[in-house]
Design an enzyme around this catalytic site. Sequence first.
Site, PDB file in Angstrom:
ATOM      1  N   MET A 149      73.228 -14.526 -42.226  1.00  0.00           N
ATOM      2  CA  MET A 149      73.825 -15.684 -41.575  1.00  0.00           C
ATOM      3  C   MET A 149      73.766 -15.531 -40.058  1.00  0.00           C
ATOM      4  SD  MET A 149      76.910 -16.352 -44.279  1.00  0.00           S
ATOM      5  CE  MET A 149      77.407 -17.949 -43.681  1.00  0.00           C
ATOM      6  N   CYS A 150      74.829 -15.029 -39.449  1.00  0.00           N
ATOM      7  CA  CYS A 150      74.904 -14.982 -37.987  1.00  0.00           C
ATOM      8  C   CYS A 150      73.886 -14.045 -37.352  1.00  0.00           C
ATOM      9  CB  CYS A 150      76.321 -14.632 -37.554  1.00  0.00           C
ATOM     10  SG  CYS A 150      77.521 -15.890 -38.068  1.00  0.00           S
TER      11      CYS A 150
END
Length: 181
Positions: free
Chosen positions: A112-113
């Site tokens: 994700m990030c």
Amino acid sequence: MADALLVVDIQNAFVQGPSAVPGHVMLRSAVKVLLDKARSAWAPVIFLQNDGPAGALDEPLRPGWKLHFPPLSGEVVIRKTEDDGFEGTDLDTILTAFGVKNLVICGVLSEMCVAATARAALERGYGVLLPHDAHATYDVPPGPGSQGVPAAMAARAAEWSLGDEITICASANEVQFRKRS
């Protein structure tokens, strides 16, 4: 040689206690190695801190939201609400002001990030180094017609998804930062 260290969402909820990612002890150790190396080279250290929604583990001002490693004087903290650490922040401006060309990224969550920020850095022309032992994620639960995926495999798949533009090394111990005066 890297010019700066970008620490993505190493917040208490994700690296300690019952909600921590699998392998959080090894992850914290690898991030500490990177912080020590960057700091001893006087390389810029930038922390991204996710502002989660109400009730989330990383809801602002809650214990899980706090950065696990306290920034030192002169280190930058950028709060964000998107996976991509560049989106809606002044990260690019800060990296440019420091003269950064090549950056080491570490943190959570791999797919994700970390991946979104790495992709955005590549799109902006930065060289990106991702130490394999310095990012992590959770186990992926089973989905319709599929089995779950262990966290270590999900993290490796996130690396693979970034393509051949990114540089991956096995360990934070291999990373070197360009010495600044």
